[in-house]
Each structure stands twice: as C-alpha cells, then as structure tokens.
Design a protein around this motif. Structure first.
Motif, PDB file in Angstrom:
ATOM      1  N   TYR A 173       0.848  -1.198   0.000  1.00 14.48           N
ATOM      2  CA  TYR A 173       0.000   0.000   0.000  1.00 14.48           C
ATOM      3  C   TYR A 173       0.885   1.251   0.000  1.00 14.48           C
ATOM      4  O   TYR A 173       0.665   2.179  -0.783  1.00 14.48           O
ATOM      5  CB  TYR A 173      -0.921  -0.008   1.221  1.00 14.48           C
ATOM      6  CG  TYR A 173      -1.794   1.213   1.338  1.00 14.48           C
ATOM      7  CD1 TYR A 173      -3.062   1.231   0.776  1.00 14.48           C
ATOM      8  CD2 TYR A 173      -1.338   2.355   1.999  1.00 14.48           C
ATOM      9  CE1 TYR A 173      -3.864   2.361   0.861  1.00 14.48           C
ATOM     10  CE2 TYR A 173      -2.127   3.490   2.085  1.00 14.48           C
ATOM     11  CZ  TYR A 173      -3.394   3.489   1.520  1.00 14.48           C
ATOM     12  OH  TYR A 173      -4.173   4.608   1.601  1.00 14.48           O
ATOM     13  N   ASP A 174       1.866   1.267   0.897  1.00 16.56           N
ATOM     14  CA  ASP A 174       2.750   2.437   0.979  1.00 16.56           C
ATOM     15  C   ASP A 174       3.505   2.651  -0.327  1.00 16.56           C
ATOM     16  O   ASP A 174       3.675   3.784  -0.783  1.00 16.56           O
ATOM     17  CB  ASP A 174       3.752   2.280   2.139  1.00 16.56           C
ATOM     18  CG  ASP A 174       3.113   2.600   3.494  1.00 16.56           C
ATOM     19  OD1 ASP A 174       1.900   2.892   3.534  1.00 16.56           O
ATOM     20  OD2 ASP A 174       3.826   2.549   4.515  1.00 16.56           O
ATOM     21  N   THR A 177       1.352   4.222  -2.990  1.00 20.48           N
ATOM     22  CA  THR A 177       0.826   5.573  -2.730  1.00 20.48           C
ATOM     23  C   THR A 177       1.928   6.540  -2.298  1.00 20.48           C
ATOM     24  O   THR A 177       1.648   7.553  -1.654  1.00 20.48           O
ATOM     25  CB  THR A 177      -0.250   5.532  -1.629  1.00 20.48           C
ATOM     26  OG1 THR A 177       0.327   4.973  -0.445  1.00 20.48           O
ATOM     27  CG2 THR A 177      -1.439   4.696  -2.044  1.00 20.48           C
ATOM     28  N   SER A 178       3.177   6.220  -2.641  1.00 23.09           N
ATOM     29  CA  SER A 178       4.244   7.121  -2.211  1.00 23.09           C
ATOM     30  C   SER A 178       5.018   7.664  -3.407  1.00 23.09           C
ATOM     31  O   SER A 178       5.102   7.002  -4.434  1.00 23.09           O
ATOM     32  CB  SER A 178       5.209   6.392  -1.256  1.00 23.09           C
ATOM     33  OG  SER A 178       5.906   5.394  -1.963  1.00 23.09           O
ATOM     34  N   PRO A 180       3.598  10.953  -0.966  1.00 22.55           N
ATOM     35  CA  PRO A 180       2.232  11.446  -0.833  1.00 22.55           C
ATOM     36  C   PRO A 180       1.829  12.326  -2.019  1.00 22.55           C
ATOM     37  O   PRO A 180       2.580  13.222  -2.392  1.00 22.55           O
ATOM     38  CB  PRO A 180       2.272  12.287   0.450  1.00 22.55           C
ATOM     39  CG  PRO A 180       3.412  11.739   1.222  1.00 22.55           C
ATOM     40  CD  PRO A 180       4.418  11.248   0.230  1.00 22.55           C
ATOM     41  N   SER A 183       2.722   8.670  -7.159  1.00 26.63           N
ATOM     42  CA  SER A 183       2.826   7.219  -7.114  1.00 26.63           C
ATOM     43  C   SER A 183       4.021   6.857  -7.963  1.00 26.63           C
ATOM     44  O   SER A 183       3.900   6.468  -9.108  1.00 26.63           O
ATOM     45  CB  SER A 183       1.528   6.604  -7.652  1.00 26.63           C
ATOM     46  OG  SER A 183       1.617   5.209  -7.588  1.00 26.63           O
ATOM     47  N   SER A 194      -5.783   3.866  -9.189  1.00 18.74           N
ATOM     48  CA  SER A 194      -6.797   3.865  -8.107  1.00 18.74           C
ATOM     49  C   SER A 194      -7.043   2.467  -7.576  1.00 18.74           C
ATOM     50  O   SER A 194      -8.176   2.059  -7.374  1.00 18.74           O
ATOM     51  CB  SER A 194      -8.128   4.478  -8.526  1.00 18.74           C
ATOM     52  OG  SER A 194      -8.048   5.153  -9.730  1.00 18.74           O
ATOM     53  N   VAL A 196      -5.561  -0.301  -4.676  1.00 18.38           N
ATOM     54  CA  VAL A 196      -4.635  -0.723  -3.614  1.00 18.38           C
ATOM     55  C   VAL A 196      -5.137  -2.049  -3.053  1.00 18.38           C
ATOM     56  O   VAL A 196      -6.306  -2.391  -3.222  1.00 18.38           O
ATOM     57  CB  VAL A 196      -4.536   0.328  -2.479  1.00 18.38           C
ATOM     58  CG1 VAL A 196      -3.895   1.612  -2.965  1.00 18.38           C
ATOM     59  CG2 VAL A 196      -5.892   0.585  -1.853  1.00 18.38           C
TER      60      VAL A 196
ATOM     61  N   LYS B 256       2.039  14.488   5.034  1.00 18.21           N
ATOM     62  CA  LYS B 256       1.770  14.232   3.600  1.00 18.21           C
ATOM     63  C   LYS B 256       2.740  14.986   2.690  1.00 18.21           C
ATOM     64  O   LYS B 256       2.352  15.552   1.669  1.00 18.21           O
ATOM     65  CB  LYS B 256       0.324  14.622   3.238  1.00 18.21           C
ATOM     66  CG  LYS B 256      -0.745  14.017   4.155  1.00 18.21           C
ATOM     67  CD  LYS B 256      -0.917  12.541   3.881  1.00 18.21           C
ATOM     68  CE  LYS B 256      -1.992  11.931   4.791  1.00 18.21           C
ATOM     69  NZ  LYS B 256      -1.841  10.473   4.889  1.00 18.21           N
TER      70      LYS B 256
END
Lengths: 514, 514
Positions: A173-174, A177-178, A180, A183, A194, A196, B256
């Motif tokens: 997940y991190d 989505t990193s 912030p 991606s 979109s 995860v 964030k």
C-alpha cells in the motif's frame, strides 16, 4: 481477459528502479517489524551467538493480481467453513471412524488420537473450543469461464502469517501511494490506477478470537483465585517470532490481556494442574516472576503441529497435560485432527455421501453448494474407489497431485511421478495418501521476490490465498463467536511447487484485485 | 538523597529475569524498528553482501533515574536556546571574528567558512534558515544542593537519535507496564511505583520543524512549476537509518510531504540548479522516476557534519551547491559553525563580556540567568586567559576536560592527561582546543546495557540528556516557528568516557524522573 492481465504484469524495472524498490523494502521491513530471524543458511549459527540479528521476511516486490470474484467468495464462505470444522470436531464418532483407519499408517495421527482417548477417559473439563483457521485457495483457471476459487487446504492449527501478512499489505500500500500525492515507487501500470490491496484485518480477527475465548473462560477456577492469562505455546528457536508478536501486541495493547510465550519443551516445567483440584485449572508460573502465578484461560498452539516436534514421550505428556486442563485449547486434539487432508478428501469425494449438508444442517442450500464448489475433486486410494485408477494411470496421473494427509507436510508427489512413487511404497501405506485433482492457477503469472538473504529473483509464480477465520464453540454445538477477516497471499516460484528446487522462493505477497 | 536513589538502582536480576528481559527487548526492538544495521565488528562485510540484516539498537535494560528539576529546566530553556543560536547565526560579524581565528588550526572550519564566503559573494537567495537542535546536558552533582543542569554541548547539525529515542521510551514504558494490569517484567523497585518515563515527542517536534520550513518555502520558483519535496542528505552505508526513517515516516504519513533520501556523494548527480534561473531552485530528479523532477524546499543534513565526510573537493562542491540554492537549509553553513565548541566556550567564559544578554535582547533577565546557569565554566588557552594556567597546572587540570572544538569529535583529553597532551602539540594549535570544567554526574549510577552484538554489560554509567528543539527564522531575525519537545538519554559505561575502552558501551536510554 485473465490471461492478458498476467501477461503484462508486473511492469519491468530498470536496474535503478529495482535498486530503489529493494532498498526501500529492506528498510521498510525492519522499520515495521516485517522481519524474521535469519535462516542458518544465511547466518551460520556461530556467527550470531546471541541471536540478535533479524532480516526482512521474504516478500514480493509487487502485489499480485488476484480475481476479485474469487477473493470475495473466499471471504464470504469463511464463517460457514468455521462452522463446518467446528461441527466436524464435535462429531467424535464420524471423525474417529476416519482417523482410526489411518492409525497403522500414521504414527502422528495415532498419537494424537490416543491423546484424545486418554483425556476422554478421564473426562474433559472444558466444554469450549477455539479455532483460529486459515482456508487456503488458488484461483483455478478454466478454459472459457471466470476463474474459480478452489481450496488447497484448511488449517486448524497455528494458522500462521496473519501478523506478517497484514504488514505486507501495508508495505505494498505504501509503495503504491508514495510519495504522498504521487505514485512513483513503482513504474506506472494500468492495474495500479486507483487500486490498492484491500484492508487486511488478520491481526484484529485472530486476536479477537483469542480475546473472546479469554473472556468466555469466566472467572478463575483456582482457590484462591488467580489472575488470568493467555499462553502462546511456541517452538524453541522460532524464526517467525515477529508474526506471533503482532498478535501478542494487539492482545496486550488493545484487549489488555496478559499473554505469555512458553516454549513447548518448557510446558511441564512452567505450568501445572493442582492434583487436588477437579476443575483442573492450568497454572502458569512465569520463571521471571515466580511469585505471581497466572491461570491460563486459553492455550494457542504455535507449536506441536508437526510430527517432528514430538521428540520424546515428554512432548506427548506435555500435549496431554494441556489437553486435560481447563484451559480453552486452540486447537483441541480433535480440532487439529479435523484438519487432516484425509478429512478434506472425504468431504470432497465427488461420489461419496453428502457430508456437507449433514454437517451444515439449517444452512441455506445455495451456500452449501458454493462451499462445495470450492472443493477440488479428491480421492482415497482404496481398492473400491476411483482414486486408485486415476493415480496409477500415467495419463490421468498428470492431472493430479498426491498428498500425505499430515499437516505441515510439503512432501507432495506430482503428476507423472505418482504411479512410480506409489509402486515404490507398500500398498498398505497408500491409505496415508490423498489424490487431488490439480488446481490450475494462471500459467503466466510473474512477480519479483526479495528473499530473506537479500537475493532478488524474478520468474513465473503461483499464488495461494489464505483467508482467516475464528470460531469459539461448545461441545453441544453452540457458537459463541464466529468471525472472519484478514488474508494471506503466499507466492512461490513455480519450480518450487514442482519439486522443491533450491533456487526458488516462497514469499509473502498481497493482492491487487481485478 | 540523590546518592541513595542511585545506590539501590537498578534492582538486581536473577539469570532467569535477565534472560527474560534480554529476550523481550531483542524481540521488541525488531518488532518496532528500534534497530540499526549491524556493525562490521559483529557482521563482517562479506557475511551480509546484500545488507539485509539488522540488529537491535544498543539500549539499557532499565530506564535511568534523572532529577526531575533538571529535566524540566532543560525543557523550559529549549526555545530560548533555539533563539540564541538563531541569533548567533544571524550575526555573521560576531561569528566570523571567532571563526577566522580558528582557520589556521582547523581545515574543516576553514572550509565551511570559505563555503559561506563564496555563497555570500554570489548572494544568498534564501532568507530562511531551519534549525533542528539538540542541547545535551548532564545532571551535575553538588556537595549540598540539588543537582544542577549543565550543558555538555549544543548540536546545530543532524541532531540525531530522535526517532530511536522515542522508541526506547516506548520500550521502557511497555516493560514497566506489562503484562497489562501488572508490572512483572522488572523486579519490583520503589522508583517503578506509578512512575513511567515522560512522553517523548522528538519525532513530532523534529518533523514539525521540517514541515514548517516546507510550508514556509512557498510555491515553486521553477518555471514551469514543479512539485515540492524535502531532501534528507544521508551518508553512504548509514547504519542508523531507522532513526532517520522515523522522521521520514511522520512527514509522509502525517504531514503528507514527499521526502527523498539522497546519499551525499550523489547530490551533484541527482540535483541541479538551472543556470538560467536567478532564483536558483534546487531540482531533485529521482533516479527511479526520472520524468518527475521535484523542487526541494528543505535540505536536512544527516551527513556532512564531520570533516572525514569531505573526501574530496567534490564534497565541498556539493555542499556549496546546496548552500547557494533556494532550498531552506537545515542547517546553513553559518548555523553549523555556530555549534562549534569554541562558540560555546566564548558564551560560557566566566570573565568575558555578557554575550548572552546582547543576543537575547528583550528576554526576561531571569530567563537569561537560568540559561547562563547551565554553562560549565569554559576557557580558551590564549596567553592572556585563565584557561592556560588551569590546563597546565596538574592539580587544576584534574577538574577539567580538554575538547577539540569540532563537532562529532570524541577525542577529548581528560584530567591528568591534559598538561602532557598540550605539551606534545605545537602551541599554535592550542587555540583549536577548549578547556571545560568537568561536570560531575552521579558517581554511583549503574545500569545494564544490551549491546548491538547481544552482549549484556553491567556497570557504572554516566547519562547525558539531550533535549530537542526546532526553529525557523529569517535573516532579519523574525522567528516563524519555535518549538521544543522530545528528548534523548544516552548512557555510557564509565570507562568509555575516560579513554574509550573497547569493552565499554554507549546505549540509548530513557529517564525515570525523581
């Protein structure tokens, strides 16, 4: 459609991208406890005399695609599966008939059964049983239709990896989505848009089951009354300790329950049952605090699941000691036996009686049919049955795997090797084996794995989804707690499954649903 | 009273109790990221070619008693200390006069100063500076009165261990309060009764400072505009990586903000300043995602604090490159120079001018006096001063320590060795050294340490308290953010402090206030 999903996955990595991912994952793993003690193949015993080193748990660099319909079906069926195995465990007569047939081919099963009979003779003093279960599946590819969920096995003891699996989900997940708002950790890929991995509540679910048992145990049976605690029975030198500690932490921090870890070889030293007390409370005396004994409400076995752990009669004595105590066992001996592959085979035998409907009386018949659909055809090798022919015929053997019915096995015999293997062992031993139609996971799935020695391997993989459930029930069939939640994806290099090549890998993974 | 507190502390441990504590701590550390990469003395380089192993950070088994009055005073003074060093940094003339005097004895200071002058000549383009500071103290025992807070040094660069220190506080807290409802991990002791280490908000404070700078930077100066990020400049092969990652995680998850780690030797490869842009934005191009450049708002140096990190002119070039950019530096070259021990000595010189009052104009005079009280008397060794006599006289030398004024040193000369040492070096070099009156921490303090090789050492210890603060200010003296919070206790085996015996230890610790 499925095929095309796998064909373009995972995105390829430049050396720089791979180095970034591997470095990030190695650091993330240690920062967050996604770790194991290093294997002796990487850190020889003398190198770390104080056993202070840790290494990243083996993980895939990418989450693996998994059909959403199969994932959802596995979750939807888990509480029914919980009930099925609780009911089987309660049916000592039915279970005993199957088990007794295995006694002369399987010492381990024989000794478990003997343990049950001995405690039965004295009389059980605890009506409640706790199950922490994990049902393992593959997504079975069919020629024209959507992939089907097929059960590989059902675990009724230990059901490990819930702790680390939840962490792998967080890791992926991190990465997805990193940093912030962006991606960039992975190269772009349509599957990442979109998307995860779904939440993974394995730790909450499994700890919730243990907490429910702890509460249901009621007040101390000792006089004078003692404080109450849960015991984890663990292996000496366990390398997967951080997986267990994730549950322990949740029980401590959230449920506020004292939990102690006891090495199986120390059970008889550190626990006792007062001879004078007919309610047989299990008393644990912490060696580091001998003046504060606790009464054990719940015994969670993270040991004693495999024959090689019973090194002497003292181990059987310890297991019997736990079984006859008033503590709620997770699992009881009978519940452990219900997880035999032989039981799974009897349930799944295509031409046998409809055990499922009788065990799940009162259950919606469509739900029972959905459960049944998860079975791959399975056979015994008795003279009367279909299985013997399918196994010995070189052509039909190609579609099958031969499994020993013991838990914690790993000595499966595949396809063309089945007929020769059977001929090499005495026919009397054949009943210790179960023939199962092979499940066909996506043939072209790929992933990249980071082994716990830091090596990076890329290749064709097979993924197995495990879904966790927990149930607390009594010997009259009343269910006090029945819950599901959390999952495990284990991904293996293909050659491992087909014969255990040393260069292969088996990694913790997470799912990207499609 | 203080003496008696230390005399009975820590409680003694049976071998079983010690084994329990050590096992629990080793597991806790890895589960929670209280870890370091193992030193080559324990894991030789070839043993872990993929650098995947980790080990527990060196910690004490017990928290250490620390006088509450000293702890509270250190916290109360931190924002004033923040302002003091921000103001000194802004006073280039005052600072320069002291620094220029050191140039011929200290290449490192000389090169830092040169870097500043070069950028000054071109013109700075960033008015803001960020400080992440740590003021280090000991509790100085006096004959008859309460212990006094005495400053050991003030760190203006890197200020590390905030991440791990907060974890050590959690470790000791968990041990003091486990299992839930009991307190059995340690043997009972009066100091443990309703007493736990105070909260440790080091991660929140330090990350809060970085986030404040990131926001204060304002919009991208690039055209077209770029997304914004913070850079951590780190050492190659850094073993204390998990300490840094604790801040990075907080910035990512809570604030964030995109954060990237760049190894100091890669600065010139991975960052650039467009030659055509007079605002000189620092552009970072992630090597794993080269099509997505970021503009750097804030550069946090976890490298380049020590002379041995500047291996060639390329390192000075990289440092200059950062300094001349529009990024907010944490710290600027001038702010790093303000942390010289020589500056501390000038401030603390008992007979000099009252620098403190002039730097802290407008501050309540009683607060200034409390700040001054934390100074141990310090002297230079100039011919005119008192320090030379105190250092060369064998009797007065016994009450002093001689420190090189460089940060990250560790080459202190103690007591009776001072006169001989001074005579062994050219008198011209004496001005690179500062003479400081020894601080006397509790003589009979003890603790038990778990080293990162798993060895357990017990003995007399000296503890040093660090308090974290952060300040964001501009070159006109306006303060945009000034905060304190979080602390570090570092506990050393006594012999380490007195000459670096290899068998000694230096551990992360936490405080139990009394």
């Amino acid at each position: 459609m499925t095929e095309s999903i796998y064909a373009n996955y995972p995105p390829s990595l430049s050396p720089t991208q791979q180095e970034f991912l591997v470095t990030t994952i190695k650091d993330w793993a240690i920062q967050n406890g996604l770790a194991v003690r290093p294997p002796p193949t990487y850190v020889p015993e003398g190198t770390d005399p104080n056993r202070v080193l840790a290494t990243t748990a083996p993980v895939t660099l990418f989450p693996s695609p998994f059909p959403r319909s199969c994932f959802q079906e596995a979750e939807a069926l888990q509480t029914a599966y919980n009930r099925l195995y609780a009911t089987i465990t309660n049916d000592e007569k039915w279970l005993g008939k199957i088990i007794e047939d295995l006694i002369d081919v399987d010492d381990f099963v024989a000794n478990l059964w003997k343990t049950h009979l001995a405690v039965k003779e004295e009389g059980y003093v605890q009506d409640l049983s706790l199950g922490l279960f994990r049902s393992d599946y593959m997504a079975h590819e069919t020629a024209n239709n959507a992939p089907e969920l097929k059960q590989v096995e059902f675990n009724t003891i230990s059901s490990s990896f819930g702790g680390l699996s939840a962490l792998v989900r967080s890791l992926h997940y991190d990465l997805l989505t990193s940093p912030p708002g962006f991606s960039l950790s992975y190269p772009p890929h349509p599957l990442f848009e979109s998307n995860v991995p779904p939440e993974n509540t394995a730790v909450e679910t499994l700890s919730g089951g243990l907490a429910a048992a702890h509460i249901a145990y009621g007040p101390s049976k000792s006089s004078p009354k003692l404080p109450l605690a849960i015991l984890f029975i663990v292996q000496d030198g366990e390398r997967n300790v951080f997986d267990q500690l994730a549950l322990l932490k949740r029980l401590t921090d959230f449920h506020k329950i004292p939990v102690f870890r006891v090495i199986s070889s120390k059970i008889l030293d550190q626990t006792s049952i007062p001879a004078s007390d007919p309610s047989r409370p299990l008393v644990y005396t912490p060696p580091h605090s001998p003046t504060t004994p606790f009464e054990v409400t719940t015994v969670y076995l993270r040991a004693y699941y495999s024959p090689d752990e019973y090194k002497s009669s003292r181990d059987w004595e310890a297991r019997t000691h736990l079984e006859r105590s008033a503590a709620i066992k997770c699992p009881t001996v009978l519940n452990q036996l219900s997880g035999c592959k032989k039981i799974q085979q009897v349930l799944a035998e295509p031409s046998g009686p409809d055990h499922l409907s009788s065990f799940l009386k009162g259950t919606d018949s469509s739900l029972i049919e959905r459960l049944r659909k998860t079975f791959a055809p399975q056979y015994d090798l008795s003279e009367s049955g279909q299985g013997r022919d399918l196994a010995l015929n070189p052509e039909s053997a190609l579609k099958h795997v031969l499994k020993p019915q013991r838990e914690g096995g790993g000595n499966n015999v595949y396809k063309s090797e089945i007929p020769g293997f059977l001929k090499s062992i005495p026919e009397a031993d054949w009943k210790g084996w179960v023939l199962m139609e092979l499940i066909n996971p996506a043939a072209n799935a790929e992933n990249v794995a980071l082994r716990n020695d830091g090596e990076v391997l890329r290749g064709n993989v097979i993924s197995e989804l495990g879904v966790y459930g927990t149930i607390l029930w009594d010997n009259k069939g009343n269910v006090l707690h029945n819950d599901q939640g959390g999952w495990l994806l284990r991904t293996k290099g293909k050659e491992v499954n087909e014969g255990g090549v040393a260069a292969g890998f088996s990694s913790l993974d997470s799912v990207l649903l499609f």
